[in-house]
Design an enzyme around this catalytic site. Structure first.
Site, PDB file in Angstrom:
ATOM      1  N   ASP A  54      52.622 -53.574 -38.254  1.00 33.47           N
ATOM      2  CA  ASP A  54      51.677 -53.074 -39.246  1.00 33.47           C
ATOM      3  C   ASP A  54      50.644 -54.143 -39.556  1.00 33.47           C
ATOM      4  O   ASP A  54      50.226 -54.870 -38.653  1.00 33.47           O
ATOM      5  CB  ASP A  54      52.427 -52.616 -40.509  1.00 33.47           C
ATOM      6  CG  ASP A  54      51.866 -51.323 -41.058  1.00 33.47           C
ATOM      7  OD1 ASP A  54      50.755 -51.366 -41.587  1.00 33.47           O
ATOM      8  OD2 ASP A  54      52.531 -50.279 -40.934  1.00 33.47           O
TER       9      ASP A  54
ATOM     10  N   SER B  39      53.260 -41.549 -41.999  1.00 33.03           N
ATOM     11  CA  SER B  39      53.478 -42.985 -41.857  1.00 33.03           C
ATOM     12  C   SER B  39      54.269 -43.537 -43.029  1.00 33.03           C
ATOM     13  O   SER B  39      54.677 -44.699 -43.008  1.00 33.03           O
ATOM     14  CB  SER B  39      52.143 -43.724 -41.735  1.00 33.03           C
ATOM     15  OG  SER B  39      51.382 -43.592 -42.906  1.00 33.03           O
TER      16      SER B  39
ATOM     17  N   HIS C 122      49.165 -51.784 -46.566  1.00 39.97           N
ATOM     18  CA  HIS C 122      49.973 -50.772 -45.895  1.00 39.97           C
ATOM     19  C   HIS C 122      51.239 -51.375 -45.296  1.00 39.97           C
ATOM     20  O   HIS C 122      52.324 -50.789 -45.398  1.00 39.97           O
ATOM     21  CB  HIS C 122      49.156 -50.075 -44.809  1.00 39.97           C
ATOM     22  CG  HIS C 122      49.801 -48.820 -44.298  1.00 39.97           C
ATOM     23  ND1 HIS C 122      50.743 -48.829 -43.310  1.00 39.97           N
ATOM     24  CD2 HIS C 122      49.641 -47.527 -44.662  1.00 39.97           C
ATOM     25  CE1 HIS C 122      51.145 -47.595 -43.072  1.00 39.97           C
ATOM     26  NE2 HIS C 122      50.494 -46.783 -43.879  1.00 39.97           N
TER      27      HIS C 122
END
Length: 1041
Positions: free
Chosen positions: A208, A404, A239
């Site tokens: 990520d 996600s 994120h």
């Protein structure tokens, strides 16, 4: 602060906690900040870089020697191998990145000829912009979380050349924000924590945006690596922190496996750029580090990005359990993202806390197999992905939604499960079997929406504890009568002479990483099962851990008049080497129950044929969307199948009693005399000359032809091109929205032609609001035909001149409007007669032709669908009756020019590469190929058996595990964690009668605890008052003396 005030604050706080606890759980609200996420995709030009994939792992020096020898022999000297300064640079690798100066084409060919090189592919870049938006500030339209995609670089190039719409190119959608407690408690992870199962000893990789070093929520971050070259490991976007928090946070918003070892892979820059080569290096490093679980909350439609796909297979072969999000392109079907659509990957979809499929969650089927076969069932499972709480980059908590988010929920759950079961029970296959077999089926959604169902953590834990190596099937049975779960199979029964119905079954091989199917047998159940014929095709090698098996069903002539249900089963024998327990070759036989509804052959006028054979799509070539306004997603990658983006149209046709069959072979292989009409909707490929001759003969014999075309203009294709420095070429769309020149070759037999101008605009037809989205127009039409016109704007001229058009919502459109012929109805016999009356007697023998210039309105998600127009066209094509609605709109003129509006016939674009992807043209571009032979799979020899009628569900479902029945892990090699993590309490069951008793007993216990605390504090206070005076008196006496 006095002791009395302190005691009062404690009592007030505790009483408030008890009061909130006693309320109905459904009324709880989330106290953390809630945000939606918006994405904007753009691209940068990559220098002339290519990825060289070798056939093995070699050290840097050896790889360079291979490249030098290949290019030296070809006389090429202007090239450079790019240095990759990351954690994997000292290890052997199976690829390099090379940059060419000149002679790039010759250099690529020379490398491909080298025996140590597997393939050479272009380097790809991802550029993404994330925006966190407070849901309360989204406005009345709401916010859309549109997910993480990993398109090819060229798939996003239009974004860098053309401006996005003012709302960032995305339609808005409101997210669910009700978040009942911790996600871990909803799935009962705290029950496993209380048994000492906390994820300890499991290595989890998070690919990520990174993670800060001193984030307070994490205690076991074993390694952080940067693969971007930015020399930072922190997360500037948030994120990566959120995903890692859902997996392993220890504070506030708890993760599933708080004691798991986190390995953070930073594969996106602060500017949100990534390359395929970064992922390949990071994947290799994950293999070297013996990662157990890998979460990949990204995806894209490019299942032909070979280096990436091959490396995912290699990860699985090395027992890395990969979990990936299926994408956020729902509610459209056929929108699965890669790598979640791969058989060896656990693809995760999203649901809300109301157990409904989230609108943003992508739907199946997979589209790798089209047009020859049929897609596989995906997602594998679904779990909560809407309004999930996770760690914020500043240390607090926030809520996000998307697949996600659902992906790390499953990844964290797997890490938790893995720490409580024997190591030998863990493999990508066994874990996938545990999750799929124990998943809870949701009532209502079909298998392409929910897969096997909702994640059941406790049942999966019990399954893995008792696991024995086995093989399984996904789905475990084929019931063509079970609605709604078995959609679309259950919507259309079988009948004699129909195109075969194909079911694609995934074989999950828990016996070993490699295996093979050795035997397949068909056993129809007497008395009626013998009328069903079965053909089977399957992959030779089951690797890694999985493979596919395609089963084709058709009805024998003996069942032409049968009406009823038939049953049988297919036995599949699998051979695999057991590398875990016995180290011997094992055989197992799986039974796949079959049930189908068979009806008598429908009349010709109710049978329709859908042309899938001439449909081309991305990935492969650059095939643009049918609507030129779709700048945020310009690629046509939804497969144009009746069960994907044309699903709504299929449902309408079935509701009106039509039987729709899919043609996956050339028209020369079809008996057209069985069908009332052939539907040509948005075809991109060319046609064999033999097909055109066969079609002319079929129409003369009564087959009607319905064409829904789309835009095509060679000059406009050049306006949406972009320069790709990977290949130093201008990439131009291979066709427009449809291959109009090929359609004109076909329609020319009936003196009909489509033009090269592109029109758009809102209008009304027969009282129905319509939108013409980047459609073509009728260039020429026989005089005795019926034409319908509409006032539209010239969108092609606007784009090429740079004019700014109004949005679709503006009914006035942009630019000057002209009358454009968009719909034509034609009786193909030459004599002129009035076919607009209601009499059906003495109609000509030849078929009829209906042509409409835009197909976008038939697709799912169209703002103004035109399914009614297709039904009206069928009414005319099949029975010769022009519906009143179209009769009133028709502008029939017997005194018009053959060319209706000024335009030219569209010409094929020069320099196009359609031949590289076509099923009709030769690969060298020299012309059409020879017509392929009509091949059908051999029928399996039936081995009838007597069997009682099956129950309503062919395969018994796994019964959910009672949480009270599970015990602490006591198997060898698995130790209990040193401490028990506890969340916010177990999730409430939906059985309210039992829940009320539990809540009352817990509330009584809480009140008893509160009373005990009050008594203890009172005693301490009384003791302090009595002894305090004596202590103070003694201090005063000592001071005085």
């Amino acid at each position: 602060m006095s002791l009395t005030r302190f005691v009062c604050l404690i009592l007030i706080g505790y009483s408030n906690y008890v009061f909130v606890f006693s309320l109905d759980n459904d009324t709880k609200c989330n106290a953390t900040s809630t945000a939606g996420v918006q994405y904007e995709f753009t691209t940068d030009i990559v220098n002339s870089e290519h990825i060289i994939t070798f056939r093995g792992y070699y050290f840097k020096y050896t790889r360079e020697n291979y490249v030098k020898s290949a290019l030296k022999n070809a006389g090429i000297s202007n090239w450079t191998i790019l240095q990759r300064n990351n954690a994997a640079k000292e290890y052997p690798s199976d690829f390099d990145v090379i940059a060419f100066g000149d002679d790039m084409k010759d250099g690529i060919e020379a490398l491909r000829d080298h025996p140590a090189v597997r393939r050479v592919t272009a380097q790809r870049q991802v550029l993404r912009t994330i925006k966190f938006v407070k849901e309360d500030d989204c406005g009345p339209a709401g916010c859309l979380y549109s997910g993480w995609r990993n398109h090819k670089r060229r798939s996003r190039a239009l974004h860098s050349l053309r401006k996005l719409r003012e709302n960032d190119g995305y339609s808005s959608r409101k997210l669910l924000r009700t978040v009942p407690r911790q996600i871990t408690s909803v799935l009962k992870a705290d029950l496993l924590w209380s048994l000492g199962v906390t994820g300890e000893g499991i290595k989890v990789a998070v690919f990520d945006t990174g993670l800060s070093r001193h984030h307070p929520h994490f205690g076991r971050v074993r390694e952080r690596t940067d693969w971007t070259g930015e020399n930072t490991l922190d997360d500037a976007l948030g994120h990566g922190t959120f995903v890692a928090g859902v997996i392993a946070s220890r504070a506030d918003c708890l993760g599933f496996a708080p004691d798991a070892d986190l390995h953070i892979f930073r594969v996106f820059t602060d500017n949100q750029v990534s390359y395929t080569s970064w992922f390949l290096d990071a994947f290799n490093y994950a293999i070297l580090k013996k990662i157990d679980v890998l979460n990949l909350s990204i995806g894209g439609p490019d299942f032909m990005d070979h280096p990436f796909v091959d490396k995912v297979w290699e990860l699985s072969a090395n027992k890395v359990i990969m979990v990936s999000a299926i994408g956020n392109d729902g509610p459209l079907y056929g929108t699965l993202n890669n790598p979640a659509d791969q058989m060896d990957v656990i693809g995760v979809g999203g649901i809300g806390f109301d157990d409904r499929i989230a609108k943003f969650s992508s739907r199946g089927m997979t589209t790798w197999e089209l047009p020859d076969g049929y897609g596989r069932m995906k997602p594998d499972i679904v779990t909560y992905g809407s309004g999930v709480r996770g760690s914020s980059v500043n240390g607090g908590c926030k809520s996000l939604s998307g697949t996600s988010v659902a992906s790390p929920v499953v990844a964290g759950a797997i890490a938790l499960l893995a720490s409580g079961v024997p190591r030998q029970n863990l493999s990508p296959a066994s874990v996938k079997q545990a999750l799929c077999i124990t998943a809870r089926r949701l009532p209502g959604p079909n298998m392409f929406e929910q897969g096997h169902g909702k994640l059941d953590l406790i049942s999966a834990y019990q399954f893995l504890r008792e696991y024995e190596p086995q093989a399984s099937l996904s789905p475990p049975y084929i019931d063509l009568t079970e609605c709604q779960y078995m959609w679309p199979y259950c919507t259309q029964p079988l009948y004699y002479s129909a195109q075969p119905t194909i079911a694609n079954v995934t074989v999950i091989n828990g016996l070993g990483v490699a295996g093979k199917v050795t035997k397949v047998g068909w056993h129809p159940h007497l008395p009626h099962g013998v009328i069903l014929s079965v053909s089977v095709d399957f992959i030779d090698i089951l690797w890694p851990w999985s493979g596919w098996l395609a089963i084709s069903f058709s009805v024998l002539e003996s069942g032409a008049n049968f009406d009823g249900v038939v049953e049988g089963h297919v036995n599949i024998t699998i051979e695999s080497f057991d590398v875990v327990y016995d180290f011997v070759m094992k055989n197992t036989t799986l039974m796949l129950p079959i049930r189908a509804r068979v009806i008598p052959v429908p009349v010709r006028g109710r049978r329709l044929l859908w042309d899938q054979f001439h449909s081309l799509r991305y990935p492969g070539g650059y095939f643009p969307r049918d609507d030129l306004r779709a700048k945020h997603d310009p690629l046509d990658w939804h497969a144009d199948h009746v069960h994907t983006n044309f699903r709504d149209m299929y449902r309408r046709l079935r509701e009106h009693g039509f039987y729709l069959e899919v043609m996956g072979s050339p028209l020369t292989c079809i008996d057209t005399s069985l069908y009332g009409a052939l539907l040509l909707v948005d075809p991109e490929d060319e046609y064999f000359p033999e097909e055109m001759a066969a079609l002319k003969k079929a129409v003369d014999s009564g087959l009607s032809l319905i064409v829904f075309a789309d835009w095509y203009n060679a000059s406009l294709l050049r306006h949406v091109k972009f320069y790709d420095e990977n290949t130093r070429q201008w990439w131009i769309p291979e066709t427009g929205g449809a291959n109009v020149p090929a359609l004109n070759d076909l329609l020319g037999m009936f003196q009909v032609a489509l033009g090269d101008r592109v029109f758009e605009g809102a209008y009304k037809l027969a009282g129905h609001p319509m939108y013409y989205a980047s459609g073509t127009h009728i260039h020429s039409f026989p005089e005795h035909g019926v034409l319908v016109k509409a006032k539209l704007s010239d969108q092609g001229q606007q784009i090429m001149s740079g004019e700014k058009a109004n949005g679709a919502g503006d009914s006035s459109g942009g630019g000057k409007k002209i009358d454009v012929p968009i719909l034509g109805l034609l009786q193909t016999e030459s004599e002129s007669r009035d076919y607009t009356n209601d009499t059906n007697t003495k109609l000509p023998k030849a078929g009829r032709l209906v042509v409409y210039g835009d197909s976008s309105c038939l697709e799912g998600g169209a703002a103004r669908p035109c399914h009614w127009l297709l039904l009206a066209a069928l009414q005319y094509a099949l029975v010769g009756h022009v519906p009143t609605s179209l009769r009133e709109a028709a502008a029939t003129s017997h005194h018009r020019d053959v060319q209706i509006i000024p335009s030219e016939l569209p010409k094929r674009a020069e320099g196009g590469r359609l031949h590289a992807y076509s099923r009709v043209l030769s690969p060298d571009g020299s012309g059409p190929r020879p017509v392929p032979d009509c091949v059908s799979l051999p029928l399996m020899d039936p081995q009838p058996v007597h069997a009682p009628p099956s129950s309503r569900t062919l395969a018994p479902r796994h019964q959910p595990t009672d949480p009270k029945s599970i015990g602490a892990p006591d198997m060898e090699g698995t130790e209990a964690a040193p401490r028990a993590w506890r969340g916010a309490g177990a999730a409430p069951s939906r059985s309210h009668a039992d829940d009320i008793d539990d809540v009352h007993s817990i509330f009584a216990g809480r009140m008893l605890t509160l009373c005990s605390i009050i008594v203890i504090i009172y005693c301490l206070h009384a003791f302090w008052k009595r002894c305090g005076r004596k202590i103070r008196r003694r201090k005063l006496i000592s001071l005085a003396t």
